[in-house]
Scaffold this motif. Structure first.
Motif, short mmCIF file in Angstrom:
data_model
loop_
_atom_site.label_atom_id
_atom_site.label_comp_id
_atom_site.label_asym_id
_atom_site.label_seq_id
_atom_site.Cartn_x
_atom_site.Cartn_y
_atom_site.Cartn_z
N LEU A 213 0.84 -1.08 -0.10
CA LEU A 213 -0.10 0.05 0.20
C LEU A 213 1.03 1.03 -0.03
CD1 LEU A 213 -2.75 -1.21 2.68
CD2 LEU A 213 -3.04 -1.04 0.39
N GLU A 216 -0.84 5.02 0.60
CA GLU A 216 -1.18 5.16 1.92
C GLU A 216 0.03 5.41 2.96
OE1 GLU A 216 -2.39 2.92 -0.34
OE2 GLU A 216 -4.36 2.60 -0.33
N LYS A 289 -10.07 -4.58 1.52
CA LYS A 289 -11.08 -4.02 1.31
C LYS A 289 -11.44 -2.70 1.93
CE LYS A 289 -13.51 -8.06 -0.70
NZ LYS A 289 -14.74 -8.92 -0.43
N THR A 291 -9.47 -0.85 2.94
CA THR A 291 -8.51 0.56 2.83
C THR A 291 -8.62 0.74 1.52
OG1 THR A 291 -6.68 -1.05 1.99
CG2 THR A 291 -6.95 -0.61 4.45
N GLN A 292 -9.37 0.17 0.49
CA GLN A 292 -9.58 0.41 -0.77
C GLN A 292 -11.01 0.65 -1.14
OE1 GLN A 292 -7.36 -2.36 -2.97
NE2 GLN A 292 -5.29 -1.64 -2.35
N LYS A 293 -11.29 1.48 -2.33
CA LYS A 293 -12.91 1.86 -2.49
C LYS A 293 -13.20 0.53 -3.42
CE LYS A 293 -12.58 6.73 -2.37
NZ LYS A 293 -12.78 8.08 -2.88
N GLU A 294 -12.29 0.01 -4.28
CA GLU A 294 -12.60 -0.78 -5.45
C GLU A 294 -12.24 -2.03 -4.74
OE1 GLU A 294 -10.05 1.07 -5.42
OE2 GLU A 294 -8.08 0.02 -6.02
#
Length: 296
Positions: A213, A216, A289, A291-294
């Protein structure tokens, strides 16, 4: 060594299903990190499973990372061990023309005295064609390089420019920060101590989670370096579960699971390490999931 400020990442060595090195996947991971804004890359550290790589594989890993990076960020390479002369021999035979520094772990297993550790690093620094970053990781080496030894090396040996401190003890880290030479860098060797280390006056981190990541993690480090502690802690808390999960069954099984879910490589590790269990993989997937929008 201001080029070693900020977010460094300890790159994995990805393997194909037959456990051969996947150099194409390694290149993709390097690009992933660079696009995410990391400040420098570290090859052939513990996370790279370097002890299970042949000499030829290590050379090809170095070459692959240097070629894909193409001079965009500084590069560091792991060159350490518990046989001082063997490390010196490697320093005389490997090509360091694309690398800004070496990262050298404190001797493991044979548990030298503090004087032995000092003399080991003094000899390595004398032989090294590039600056040396000390690496203290007692949980792996079986011995702790005490602050007095680190500070003695920092003050007395010109070619030693930094320490990656993974003792997990903020008292020890703060002692080094307080008494170090002005231009000596204290770099967090653990993801969970990155933020407090930087806020105490440290230079940054060599991260494991940060390669999975990078955007981030780099944001958290950048905010910390700007002394925006409240905002940095928001990111830290969002990442904290991941910092813990990727080490739950050993490193690099956890971070390789992240790359498997990201579609960048398999999760294969070489024996004696084993792949993360399905249970841990599902927990890591849930963390991603979050930490990410998709959807991952």
């Amino acid at each position: 060594m201001e080029q070693l400020m900020g977010t460094g990442v300890a790159l994995v060595t990805p393997f194909k299903n037959d456990f051969s090195v996947d150099y194409k996947a390694l290149g993709a991971i390097v690009e992933h990190c660079l696009s995410g804004g990391v400040d420098y890359l570290v090859a052939l550290g513990t996370t790279a499973e370097s002890v299970t790589l042949s000499s030829e594989e290590r050379r090809l890993v170095m070459q692959t990372i240097a070629k894909v990076n193409a001079g965009r960020v500084p590069l560091v390479v792991g060159m350490g061990g518990n046989n001082t002369q063997a490390v010196i021999d490697d320093l005389q035979t490997y090509d360091f023309s694309e690398f800004s520094a070496i990262l050298s772990v404190s001797p493991y297993y044979n548990k030298p005295t503090q004087e032995g550790i000092f003399q080991h690093f003094k000899a390595i620094a004398k032989a090294s064609p590039v600056p040396v970053i000390l690496y203290n990781v007692p949980s792996r080496t079986g011995s702790n390089m005490l602050p007095e030894t680190t500070l003695r090396l920092a003050h007395d040996v010109r070619n030693i420019v930094a320490i990656k401190e993974a003792c997990g003890d903020m008292v020890q880290i703060n002692t080094i920060i307080k008494r170090k030479p002005e231009d000596f860098l204290v770099i967090s060797g653990d993801d969970f101590t990155a933020l407090p280390t930087i806020l105490a006056g440290g230079a940054g981190v060599i991260s494991v989670l940060g390669q999975g990541l990078p955007s981030e993690f780099s944001r958290m480090v950048d905010l910390a370096l700007q002394n925006k502690s409240d905002e940095a802690y928001e990111v830290h808390h969002a990442l904290l579960n991941g910092m813990q999960l990727i080490f739950e069954e050993g490193n690099p099984a956890g971070i390789k699971t992240i790359f498997e879910f990201l579609g960048l490589s398999t999760a294969k590790v070489r024996l004696p390490l084993v792949e993360a269990t399905p249970y841990l993989k599902q927990k890591i997937k849930a963390f991603l999931k979050s930490t990410q929008k998709e959807e991952v």
